[in-house]
Design an enzyme around this catalytic site. Structure first.
Site, PDB file in Angstrom:
ATOM      1  N   HIS A   1     -15.535  -2.894  14.131  1.00  0.00           N
ATOM      2  CA  HIS A   1     -15.324  -1.457  13.941  1.00  0.00           C
ATOM      3  C   HIS A   1     -15.606  -0.767  15.282  1.00  0.00           C
ATOM      4  O   HIS A   1     -16.566  -1.126  15.968  1.00  0.00           O
ATOM      5  CB  HIS A   1     -16.264  -0.931  12.846  1.00  0.00           C
ATOM      6  CG  HIS A   1     -15.973   0.492  12.478  1.00  0.00           C
ATOM      7  ND1 HIS A   1     -16.454   1.556  13.202  1.00  0.00           N
ATOM      8  CD2 HIS A   1     -15.210   1.021  11.484  1.00  0.00           C
ATOM      9  CE1 HIS A   1     -16.015   2.687  12.658  1.00  0.00           C
ATOM     10  NE2 HIS A   1     -15.264   2.389  11.615  1.00  0.00           N
TER      11      HIS A   1
ATOM     12  N   GLN B   1       4.337   4.872  16.129  1.00  0.00           N
ATOM     13  CA  GLN B   1       3.348   4.298  15.216  1.00  0.00           C
ATOM     14  C   GLN B   1       2.405   3.360  15.988  1.00  0.00           C
ATOM     15  O   GLN B   1       1.190   3.412  15.819  1.00  0.00           O
ATOM     16  CB  GLN B   1       4.133   3.527  14.146  1.00  0.00           C
ATOM     17  CG  GLN B   1       3.342   2.960  13.012  1.00  0.00           C
ATOM     18  CD  GLN B   1       4.236   2.021  12.176  1.00  0.00           C
ATOM     19  OE1 GLN B   1       5.397   1.780  12.502  1.00  0.00           O
ATOM     20  NE2 GLN B   1       3.686   1.510  11.105  1.00  0.00           N
TER      21      GLN B   1
ATOM     22  N   GLY C   1     -15.118   6.085   5.231  1.00  0.00           N
ATOM     23  CA  GLY C   1     -14.270   7.144   5.782  1.00  0.00           C
ATOM     24  C   GLY C   1     -14.763   7.490   7.176  1.00  0.00           C
ATOM     25  O   GLY C   1     -15.825   7.026   7.602  1.00  0.00           O
ATOM     26  N   ASP C   2     -13.986   8.273   7.899  1.00  0.00           N
ATOM     27  CA  ASP C   2     -14.396   8.672   9.254  1.00  0.00           C
ATOM     28  C   ASP C   2     -15.351   9.862   9.172  1.00  0.00           C
ATOM     29  O   ASP C   2     -15.105  10.809   8.407  1.00  0.00           O
ATOM     30  CB  ASP C   2     -13.165   9.008  10.100  1.00  0.00           C
ATOM     31  CG  ASP C   2     -12.382   7.728  10.427  1.00  0.00           C
ATOM     32  OD1 ASP C   2     -13.020   6.667  10.601  1.00  0.00           O
ATOM     33  OD2 ASP C   2     -11.143   7.792  10.483  1.00  0.00           O
TER      34      ASP C   2
ATOM     35  N   ALA D   1     -20.535   2.646   3.805  1.00  0.00           N
ATOM     36  CA  ALA D   1     -19.903   2.160   2.568  1.00  0.00           C
ATOM     37  C   ALA D   1     -20.931   1.400   1.718  1.00  0.00           C
ATOM     38  O   ALA D   1     -20.844   1.405   0.485  1.00  0.00           O
ATOM     39  CB  ALA D   1     -18.711   1.271   2.918  1.00  0.00           C
TER      40      ALA D   1
ATOM     41  N   GLU E   1       0.823  -1.211   0.000  1.00  0.00           N
ATOM     42  CA  GLU E   1       0.000   0.000   0.000  1.00  0.00           C
ATOM     43  C   GLU E   1       0.856   1.259   0.000  1.00  0.00           C
ATOM     44  O   GLU E   1       1.902   1.303   0.642  1.00  0.00           O
ATOM     45  CB  GLU E   1      -0.873  -0.017   1.255  1.00  0.00           C
ATOM     46  CG  GLU E   1      -1.825   1.157   1.369  1.00  0.00           C
ATOM     47  CD  GLU E   1      -2.927   0.859   2.354  1.00  0.00           C
ATOM     48  OE1 GLU E   1      -3.765  -0.018   2.065  1.00  0.00           O
ATOM     49  OE2 GLU E   1      -2.934   1.494   3.416  1.00  0.00           O
TER      50      GLU E   1
END
Ligand SMILES: Cc1cc2nc3c(=O)[nH]c(=O)nc-3n(C[C@H](O)[C@H](O)[C@H](O)COP(=O)(O)OP(=O)(O)OC[C@H]3O[C@@H](n4cnc5c(N)ncnc54)[C@H](O)[C@@H]3O)c2cc1C
Length: 287
Positions: free
Chosen positions: A148, A211, A108-109, A124, A17
């Site tokens: 989620h 991170q 998306g948020d 979505a 990615e």
């Protein structure tokens, strides 16, 4: 080439990615990272979509560059919650014109303070049929082995996932996880719930301590004690953490392949060195 054909094949696949720049000044460094990762020859590459959609053109541009310059299929991410139907139609037209065949359909948020009743897209699952009607796209969706964060229970999240898949997803890519047993358990519950599209396992190689703190705050991922000890021991030593993080990710990937998973996606985050090390570790495994 459609991603569904790659992940359905018998050969284990590995994808990487990249994320687009926030502004055109940093495009050159992203392009450089993208090219170095593409030269490694992954099965496909995904390009994320900036929150809010302000950098949509960069996502399309990078995805096209990956395909035309390297012959590697690109998966363009697309989020909908901050967009109108017209804007989404425009982005899809752009992807089509650039020859992009694969789209990861995401909500998306939800931005703070937004009145969700007024949104063109709330989930979505509202976006997937729009993409389907717009062209001959292969469509992926996101799934969350640890649910989620907005879902009260994993059962609720699975019911919503089923709605999303039934709205037209060809495959799913998972949120990162650090304990493969969490994924195996999720796959079992998914199949029990009647969801049977192919699943690509998302693996995040953690290469610095900052991170991992951010990841924990965002995703609520459970970290196995073995992993926590590695971060505690090597988190402040960048070279050691790079080595330990890529080895940990490699071990996860080998275990996934050994247990029958055929498609693994690495959240390589514009870091060619991370992608290179993982591929090197797997050189005899994904021939
Ligand atoms: C593989 C992957 C890639 C990502 N790439 C990006 C990216 O490029 N750019 C970016 O900004 N973000 C990205 N994200 C983050 C993502 O946008 C967030 O996690 C977001 O909060 C949820 O997106 P979603 O598409 O999973 O939403 P949804 O599928 O809409 O789910 C969001 C919540 O709503 C619930 N829900 C879903 N459908 C329904 C329904 N029909 N009715 C009621 N409830 C429902 C779900 O259970 C969940 O709690 C990515 C995440 C993953 C896992």
């Amino acid at each position: 080439m459609k991603i569904i054909d790659i992940i359905r094949s018998e050969k284990p696949s590995l994808s990487f990615e990249v994320f687009p720049p926030k502004n055109s000044q940093s495009m050159e460094s992203v392009r450089q990272a993208t090219e170095e990762i593409a030269e490694l020859g992954p099965d496909y590459m995904s390009v994320t979509y900036g929150a809010g959609g302000g950098t949509a053109a960069f996502t399309a541009e990078i995805a096209e560059h990956i395909q035309t310059s390297y012959g590697i299929p690109a998966l363009a991410h697309l989020t909908c919650v901050s967009s109108s139907r017209e804007k989404i139609a425009g982005v899809l037209d752009g992807l089509k014109a650039r020859g992009i065949e694969n789209v990861l359909a995401l909500r998306g948020d939800v931005p703070e303070g937004v009145d969700v009743e007024k949104l063109d897209f709330r989930h979505a699952s509202d976006l997937v049929p729009v993409i389907r009607r717009h062209g001959d796209f292969c469509i992926g969706g996101a799934c969350y082995p640890e649910k989620h964060p907005e879902s009260a229970t994993s059962g609720e999240d699975l019911r919503n996932l089923r709605i999303k898949v039934e709205s037209g997803c060809d495959f799913l890519t998972t949120q990162m996880f650090f304990d493969n047993n969490i994924l195996y358990n999720f796959l079992y519950r998914m199949r029990e719930a009647g969801i049977d599209v192919p699943v690509v396992a998302g693996i995040m190689p953690v290469t610095n301590a900052v991170q991992i703190r951010r990841i924990m705050a965002i995703s609520g991922s459970v970290l196995p004690p073995r992993f926590i000890r590695i971060v505690e021991r090597y988190g402040d030593d960048p070279k050691a953490m790079l080595q330990a993080g890529t080895v940990y990710a490699t071990e996860q990937i080998i275990d996934l392949y050994a247990n029958g998973l055929r498609a693994v996606h690495v959240y390589s985050m514009n870091k060619p060195e991370v992608a290179r090390r993982i591929l090197h570790n797997l050189s005899a495994i994904i021939r």
